[in-house]
Design a protein around this motif. Structure first.
Motif, PDB file in Angstrom:
ATOM      1  N   UNK A  65       0.855  -1.181   0.017  1.00  0.00           N
ATOM      2  CA  UNK A  65       0.061  -0.018  -0.188  1.00  0.00           C
ATOM      3  C   UNK A  65       0.816   1.510   0.136  1.00  0.00           C
ATOM      4  N   UNK A  66       2.107   1.148   0.495  1.00  0.00           N
ATOM      5  CA  UNK A  66       2.962   2.556   0.602  1.00  0.00           C
ATOM      6  C   UNK A  66       3.975   2.380  -0.132  1.00  0.00           C
ATOM      7  N   UNK A  67       3.978   1.448  -1.340  1.00  0.00           N
ATOM      8  CA  UNK A  67       4.989   1.101  -2.411  1.00  0.00           C
ATOM      9  C   UNK A  67       6.302   0.941  -1.658  1.00  0.00           C
ATOM     10  N   UNK A  68       6.491   0.439  -0.594  1.00  0.00           N
ATOM     11  CA  UNK A  68       7.464   0.222   0.247  1.00  0.00           C
ATOM     12  C   UNK A  68       8.509  -1.062  -0.264  1.00  0.00           C
ATOM     13  N   UNK A  69       9.610  -1.199   0.245  1.00  0.00           N
ATOM     14  CA  UNK A  69      10.530  -2.460  -0.199  1.00  0.00           C
ATOM     15  C   UNK A  69       9.674  -3.742   0.307  1.00  0.00           C
ATOM     16  N   UNK A  70       9.694  -5.010  -0.313  1.00  0.00           N
ATOM     17  CA  UNK A  70      10.564  -5.088  -1.460  1.00  0.00           C
ATOM     18  C   UNK A  70       9.453  -4.818  -2.809  1.00  0.00           C
ATOM     19  N   UNK A  71       8.525  -4.115  -2.675  1.00  0.00           N
ATOM     20  CA  UNK A  71       7.800  -3.843  -3.892  1.00  0.00           C
ATOM     21  C   UNK A  71       8.222  -2.728  -4.539  1.00  0.00           C
ATOM     22  N   UNK A  72       7.863  -2.596  -5.912  1.00  0.00           N
ATOM     23  CA  UNK A  72       8.399  -1.535  -6.883  1.00  0.00           C
ATOM     24  C   UNK A  72       7.415  -0.149  -6.623  1.00  0.00           C
ATOM     25  N   UNK A  73       7.825   0.986  -6.577  1.00  0.00           N
ATOM     26  CA  UNK A  73       7.280   2.039  -6.797  1.00  0.00           C
ATOM     27  C   UNK A  73       6.030   1.944  -7.765  1.00  0.00           C
ATOM     28  N   UNK A  74       5.063   2.518  -7.433  1.00  0.00           N
ATOM     29  CA  UNK A  74       3.909   2.585  -8.532  1.00  0.00           C
ATOM     30  C   UNK A  74       3.492   4.103  -8.896  1.00  0.00           C
ATOM     31  N   UNK A  75       3.090   4.451  -9.969  1.00  0.00           N
ATOM     32  CA  UNK A  75       2.618   5.653 -10.757  1.00  0.00           C
ATOM     33  C   UNK A  75       1.492   5.688 -11.215  1.00  0.00           C
ATOM     34  N   UNK A  76       0.926   6.961 -11.065  1.00  0.00           N
ATOM     35  CA  UNK A  76      -0.349   7.145 -12.089  1.00  0.00           C
ATOM     36  C   UNK A  76      -1.262   6.263 -11.819  1.00  0.00           C
ATOM     37  N   UNK A  77      -2.129   6.148 -10.684  1.00  0.00           N
ATOM     38  CA  UNK A  77      -2.988   5.314 -10.340  1.00  0.00           C
ATOM     39  C   UNK A  77      -2.670   3.910 -10.583  1.00  0.00           C
ATOM     40  N   UNK A  78      -1.445   3.607 -10.046  1.00  0.00           N
ATOM     41  CA  UNK A  78      -1.097   2.252 -10.254  1.00  0.00           C
ATOM     42  C   UNK A  78      -0.793   1.573 -11.787  1.00  0.00           C
ATOM     43  N   UNK A  79      -0.842   2.522 -12.626  1.00  0.00           N
ATOM     44  CA  UNK A  79      -0.863   1.699 -14.122  1.00  0.00           C
ATOM     45  C   UNK A  79       0.858   1.457 -14.454  1.00  0.00           C
ATOM     46  N   UNK A  80       1.591   2.301 -14.046  1.00  0.00           N
ATOM     47  CA  UNK A  80       2.930   2.114 -14.308  1.00  0.00           C
ATOM     48  C   UNK A  80       3.982   1.846 -12.912  1.00  0.00           C
ATOM     49  N   UNK A  81       4.797   1.043 -13.041  1.00  0.00           N
ATOM     50  CA  UNK A  81       5.751   0.411 -12.245  1.00  0.00           C
ATOM     51  C   UNK A  81       7.200   0.867 -12.620  1.00  0.00           C
ATOM     52  N   UNK A  82       7.814   0.812 -11.220  1.00  0.00           N
ATOM     53  CA  UNK A  82       9.334   1.183 -11.340  1.00  0.00           C
ATOM     54  C   UNK A  82       9.913  -0.158 -12.018  1.00  0.00           C
ATOM     55  N   UNK A  83      10.948   0.126 -12.698  1.00  0.00           N
ATOM     56  CA  UNK A  83      11.745  -0.980 -13.742  1.00  0.00           C
ATOM     57  C   UNK A  83      10.730  -1.779 -14.562  1.00  0.00           C
ATOM     58  N   UNK A  84       9.926  -1.044 -15.049  1.00  0.00           N
ATOM     59  CA  UNK A  84       9.067  -1.776 -16.246  1.00  0.00           C
ATOM     60  C   UNK A  84       8.911  -1.000 -17.472  1.00  0.00           C
ATOM     61  N   UNK A  85       9.288  -1.286 -18.687  1.00  0.00           N
ATOM     62  CA  UNK A  85       8.931  -0.568 -19.824  1.00  0.00           C
ATOM     63  C   UNK A  85       9.923   0.444 -20.095  1.00  0.00           C
ATOM     64  N   UNK A  86      10.001   1.804 -20.472  1.00  0.00           N
ATOM     65  CA  UNK A  86      10.871   2.551 -21.110  1.00  0.00           C
ATOM     66  C   UNK A  86      11.744   2.835 -20.004  1.00  0.00           C
ATOM     67  N   UNK A  87      12.986   3.365 -20.571  1.00  0.00           N
ATOM     68  CA  UNK A  87      13.848   3.957 -19.430  1.00  0.00           C
ATOM     69  C   UNK A  87      13.643   4.954 -18.407  1.00  0.00           C
ATOM     70  N   UNK A  88      12.925   5.716 -18.508  1.00  0.00           N
ATOM     71  CA  UNK A  88      12.375   6.849 -17.602  1.00  0.00           C
ATOM     72  C   UNK A  88      11.887   6.181 -16.427  1.00  0.00           C
ATOM     73  N   UNK A  89      11.242   4.895 -16.257  1.00  0.00           N
ATOM     74  CA  UNK A  89      11.085   4.212 -15.115  1.00  0.00           C
ATOM     75  C   UNK A  89      11.937   3.302 -14.578  1.00  0.00           C
ATOM     76  N   UNK A  90      13.139   3.148 -15.076  1.00  0.00           N
ATOM     77  CA  UNK A  90      14.391   2.327 -14.503  1.00  0.00           C
ATOM     78  C   UNK A  90      15.079   2.932 -13.705  1.00  0.00           C
ATOM     79  N   UNK A  91      15.771   2.129 -12.767  1.00  0.00           N
ATOM     80  CA  UNK A  91      16.770   2.499 -11.931  1.00  0.00           C
ATOM     81  C   UNK A  91      17.694   3.406 -12.459  1.00  0.00           C
TER      82      UNK A  91
END
Length: 397
Positions: A65-91
């Motif tokens: 619920x808080x996007x804490x470890x070990x889960x990836x951060x979520x953005x925009x109503x949970x549509x996008x996740x950290x380290x998924x898709x294009x470079x701007x979401x990557x570490x």
């Protein structure tokens, strides 16, 4: 229990006769069955394991619920996740010291909302050219909701997505996608007050020193990656607004690329490969035209212009649209050749011909914007085997 049932008191139990009816917690069997001991130990072990599992699940739910470890951060109503898709979401996008990724949003998509909900994901990176501290901001902007109601605002909103090198979406999805922008018109169940709802994505880059200036287009990722972002955002937005279809949207077929790179335009030269489509461009500008989608249900062409040392800016867009949800974008706009919106029926399909010239350069159309639009409409209709479209709605001119 059969056999000898004699009992002895456990340590700590009173040995008086009057206390002989104490509970079994104070007695033990002299002849305890080892199998019973193992069974009790197994039960205690299972209880301990399930207790640990419950604690882990409860803790994990809180972290999720808080996007804490070990889960990836979520953005925009949970549509996008950290380290998924294009470079701007990557570490890697925030690997440099002082680089950061931030997300801001205005509300959430909701049933009946009259305004679009927006969400921005911004990656800020430090840069030090010639010893000066400069920040680069790369921003991906997402919007979900009904299209603007006013004709002027609607045209301005549509212009970037009918412009330049955007490809049609595959698999029956109605919209466009490019490296720096995308548009998807949502199903009719998401309409609000007779207006269609849509999802849009745009990428922009700023170089900030004394302050932010005009943004240049920012290539978010490959068209396939941007399509994936668009579909995920649409699914999340429709769930939030309670207008999602029974099955999630999917885009698995290959994109059909647009027809080649931009071509240079010059004064009194035909653009869009259409005789009579001409503009008198400013002498210090370097205009280009780009033939976009060429298909049975969609034909587009756009014209851009700008000084040599600046990004090309949209100048004019032209489209022939026969797909129902894209055609709905033009509902409510003033119609007629002089308005740049003409409706017809081509091969049994309701079709819209559209021309939009930016007000700042409308006077550069030769001899005028209405004539240029008419040339496009007739050529697009003929190429789509819809030759009678030029006579449709003639009374509105």
């Amino acid at each position: 229990m059969t056999g000898d049932t004699s009992r002895t008191r456990t340590d700590g139990c009173d040995d008086q006769a009057g206390d002989r009816d104490q509970s079994d917690s104070c007695v033990q069997d002299n002849d305890r069955d080892p199998a019973d001991d193992r069974a009790r130990a197994d039960r205690r072990g299972r209880i301990l394991v399930w207790s640990v599992v419950a604690i882990v699940l409860a803790t994990g739910a809180g972290l999720w619920a808080t996007d804490g470890w070990p889960f990836r951060a979520r953005y925009c109503w949970g549509a996008w996740y950290e380290n998924s898709g294009p470079f701007f979401l990557s570490e890697g996008a925030v690997a440099e010291p002082e680089a950061r990724r931030e997300s801001t949003r205005s509300g959430s998509p909701s049933a009946g909302a009259t305004e679009q909900a927006t969400c921005d994901v911004t990656v800020t990176s430090p840069l030090a050219p010639r010893g000066e501290a400069v920040e680069i901001k790369e921003r991906v902007s997402l919007a979900i909701g009904p299209v603007p109601a006013g004709a002027k605002a609607r045209r301005a909103w549509m212009a970037p997505y009918f412009d330049r090198s955007a490809s049609p979406l595959p698999d029956g999805l109605e919209g466009f996608v490019g490296q720096d922008r995308a548009l998807l018109v949502l199903p009719e169940t998401c309409d609000v007050g007779g207006r269609p709802s849509a999802v849009t994505i745009r990428g922009a880059r700023w170089q900030q020193d004394d302050g932010e200036e005009s943004a240049d287009p920012f290539p978010i990722g490959s068209p396939d990656q941007v399509t994936d972002l668009l579909v995920k955002a649409a699914d999340a937005g429709m769930e939030e607004a309670d207008c999602a279809p029974d099955e999630p949207l999917r885009a698995t077929s290959p994109l059909v690329p647009v027809d080649g790179p931009p071509e240079s335009a010059r004064e009194h030269m035909d653009v869009c490969r259409v005789s009579g489509m001409r503009f008198a461009f400013a002498r210090d500008h370097f205009p280009e035209w780009h033939a976009g989608a060429v298909a049975g249900k969609l034909r587009t062409c756009s014209v851009t212009t700008g000084p040599a040392d600046a990004a090309q800016m949209p100048m004019a867009q032209y489209a022939m649209v026969s797909s129902p949800r894209l055609a709905a974008l033009f509902d409510g706009l003033p119609e007629g050749v002089d308005q740049g919106v003409l409706r017809a029926v081509c091969k049994g399909r309701p079709t819209v011909f559209y021309g939009n010239v930016d007000a700042s350069v409308a006077g550069e159309a030769v001899p005028d914007a209405t004539t240029v639009f008419t040339h496009f409409m007739k050529a697009a209709a003929a190429r789509s085997e819809c030759p009678d479209a030029g006579r449709a709605n003639r009374g509105n001119t």
